[in-house]
Motif scaffolding. Structure first.
Motif, PDB file in Angstrom:
ATOM      1  N   THR A  48      -0.339  -1.489  -7.029  1.00  0.00           N
ATOM      2  CA  THR A  48      -0.568  -0.147  -6.817  1.00  0.00           C
ATOM      3  C   THR A  48      -1.899   0.239  -6.497  1.00  0.00           C
ATOM      4  N   GLU A  49      -2.906  -0.417  -7.216  1.00  0.00           N
ATOM      5  CA  GLU A  49      -4.320  -0.002  -7.023  1.00  0.00           C
ATOM      6  C   GLU A  49      -4.907  -0.633  -5.714  1.00  0.00           C
ATOM      7  N   ILE A  50      -4.491  -1.844  -5.244  1.00  0.00           N
ATOM      8  CA  ILE A  50      -4.706  -2.311  -4.140  1.00  0.00           C
ATOM      9  C   ILE A  50      -4.281  -1.467  -2.944  1.00  0.00           C
ATOM     10  N   ALA A  51      -2.872  -1.066  -3.092  1.00  0.00           N
ATOM     11  CA  ALA A  51      -2.409  -0.195  -2.066  1.00  0.00           C
ATOM     12  C   ALA A  51      -2.814   0.989  -1.844  1.00  0.00           C
ATOM     13  N   ASP A  52      -3.324   1.561  -2.937  1.00  0.00           N
ATOM     14  CA  ASP A  52      -4.156   2.858  -2.834  1.00  0.00           C
ATOM     15  C   ASP A  52      -5.622   2.620  -2.153  1.00  0.00           C
ATOM     16  N   GLU A  53      -6.040   1.542  -2.374  1.00  0.00           N
ATOM     17  CA  GLU A  53      -7.153   1.246  -1.962  1.00  0.00           C
ATOM     18  C   GLU A  53      -7.111   1.029  -0.176  1.00  0.00           C
ATOM     19  N   LEU A  54      -6.163   0.381   0.179  1.00  0.00           N
ATOM     20  CA  LEU A  54      -6.052  -0.097   1.524  1.00  0.00           C
ATOM     21  C   LEU A  54      -5.107   1.153   2.230  1.00  0.00           C
ATOM     22  N   GLU A  55      -4.630   2.027   1.464  1.00  0.00           N
ATOM     23  CA  GLU A  55      -3.850   3.201   1.943  1.00  0.00           C
ATOM     24  C   GLU A  55      -2.615   2.659   2.806  1.00  0.00           C
ATOM     25  N   VAL A  56      -1.764   1.744   2.057  1.00  0.00           N
ATOM     26  CA  VAL A  56      -0.804   1.446   2.674  1.00  0.00           C
ATOM     27  C   VAL A  56       0.385   1.333   1.507  1.00  0.00           C
ATOM     28  N   HIS A  57       1.581   1.315   1.937  1.00  0.00           N
ATOM     29  CA  HIS A  57       2.726   1.252   1.044  1.00  0.00           C
ATOM     30  C   HIS A  57       2.568  -0.105   0.038  1.00  0.00           C
ATOM     31  N   LYS A  58       3.260   0.123  -1.209  1.00  0.00           N
ATOM     32  CA  LYS A  58       3.026  -1.131  -2.022  1.00  0.00           C
ATOM     33  C   LYS A  58       3.863  -2.095  -1.554  1.00  0.00           C
ATOM     34  N   SER A  59       4.919  -2.014  -0.744  1.00  0.00           N
ATOM     35  CA  SER A  59       5.489  -3.259  -0.263  1.00  0.00           C
ATOM     36  C   SER A  59       4.585  -4.249   0.518  1.00  0.00           C
ATOM     37  N   THR A  60       3.701  -3.331   1.379  1.00  0.00           N
ATOM     38  CA  THR A  60       2.823  -3.981   2.343  1.00  0.00           C
ATOM     39  C   THR A  60       1.715  -4.733   1.290  1.00  0.00           C
ATOM     40  N   ALA A  61       1.175  -4.216   0.382  1.00  0.00           N
ATOM     41  CA  ALA A  61       0.331  -4.731  -0.427  1.00  0.00           C
ATOM     42  C   ALA A  61       0.707  -5.952  -1.031  1.00  0.00           C
ATOM     43  N   PHE A  62       2.119  -5.806  -1.681  1.00  0.00           N
ATOM     44  CA  PHE A  62       2.682  -7.002  -2.170  1.00  0.00           C
ATOM     45  C   PHE A  62       2.769  -8.217  -1.348  1.00  0.00           C
ATOM     46  N   ARG A  63       3.202  -7.897   0.124  1.00  0.00           N
ATOM     47  CA  ARG A  63       3.495  -8.934   0.889  1.00  0.00           C
ATOM     48  C   ARG A  63       1.953  -9.731   1.119  1.00  0.00           C
ATOM     49  N   LEU A  64       0.802  -8.879   1.267  1.00  0.00           N
ATOM     50  CA  LEU A  64      -0.376  -9.450   1.670  1.00  0.00           C
ATOM     51  C   LEU A  64      -0.790 -10.497   0.528  1.00  0.00           C
TER      52      LEU A  64
END
Length: 272
Positions: A48-64
């Motif tokens: 969640t924290e990474i997704a917020d930093e990137l301004e992307v959906h959690k699913s995108t952050a999870f895939r990365l």
């Protein structure tokens, strides 16, 4: 719509689709690098924290994070669900540091050797299946010599390459010897048995020779540079035309090159 028309439509759309695909790939790479930078700054972070930093959906952050984790660049603390930089980053950083250190420490050593012998001096490191020259100094006699800096050269046909090849772990070395080795001149050693014997001599002598094996008219000698743990991390070479580096002068150049390599090895922490 006919099959031919459909194929024509796909052909017409392909550049645009390729553009979108390339843009998406670049964006993914940029985001992946951003993830590493975030973890370097924060120490650890959740999805969640990474997704917020990137301004992307959690699913995108999870895939990365999944891709980076598979490559060992990030790891996850299972008890907290937090991600942090993995050992793969240390491996990449370590390779970069070695190149940086050997280049910085090797400047004076190369300059002194080039001034003493008057020839071209290079430092090479292993780059996959080739040797790449990362430092060069030219002596007074080599003012018109070609520039080897940044060039990838074959391991089996150069003095630096032979040094690096001779000190590889046996499995890796034998894997390279099993390949078809290109012939550059009549003097190039391409037979595995003959090259294996040559590499044994390199280890025993502490230096390698390459006499017109890569280019006609070119002679060279090289010696290994070691890290603090004794591992060979590079090679110093002296090269020049065969009419200057002849059978009378080349052995003495080999001794001076070996002494310079030992000096650089000490600067890298070897022997302490």
């Amino acid at each position: 719509m006919t099959r031919t028309q459909k194929q024509a439509d796909r052909t017409e759309e392909s550049p645009e689709k390729q553009g979108r695909g390339a843009g998406s790939a670049v964006q993914s790479v940029d985001r992946a690098v951003s993830v590493l930078e975030i973890l370097a700054r924060l120490g650890e972070a959740g999805v969640t924290e990474i997704a917020d930093e990137l301004e992307v959906h959690k699913s995108t952050a999870f895939r990365l994070l999944g891709v980076l984790e598979n490559r060992g660049l990030v790891a996850q603390a299972k008890d907290r669900g937090k991600y942090f930089l993995g050992a793969g980053v240390l491996r990449l950083a370590g390779a970069a540091v070695v190149r940086l250190d050997i280049s910085q420490e090797g400047v004076l050593v190369c300059r002194e050797l080039a001034d003493e012998l008057g020839e071209t001096v290079n430092i090479a490191v292993l780059d996959d299946t080739a040797a790449v020259n990362i430092m060069q100094a030219r002596g007074a006699a080599s003012v018109t010599a070609q520039n080897w800096l940044g060039r990838r050269t074959p391991l089996h046909a150069t003095s630096s390459g032979k040094v690096l090849l001779a000190h590889l772990p046996p499995t890796l070395r034998e894997g390279l010897l099993a390949r078809t080795l290109p012939r550059f001149t009549e003097r190039t050693i391409t037979g595995p048995a003959a090259l294996r014997a040559e590499l044994e001599s390199v280890v025993e002598q502490g230096y390698a020779f390459a006499l017109e094996e890569l280019e006609l008219g070119l002679a060279a000698t090289a010696s290994p540079v070691r890290a603090h743990d004794g591992k060979v991390i590079g090679a110093i070479s002296v090269s020049g035309p065969v009419y200057r580096l002849d059978s009378d002068r080349l052995p003495e150049c080999a001794k001076r090159t070996a002494a310079a390599a030992a000096d650089l090895s000490r600067r890298m922490g070897y022997g302490f």
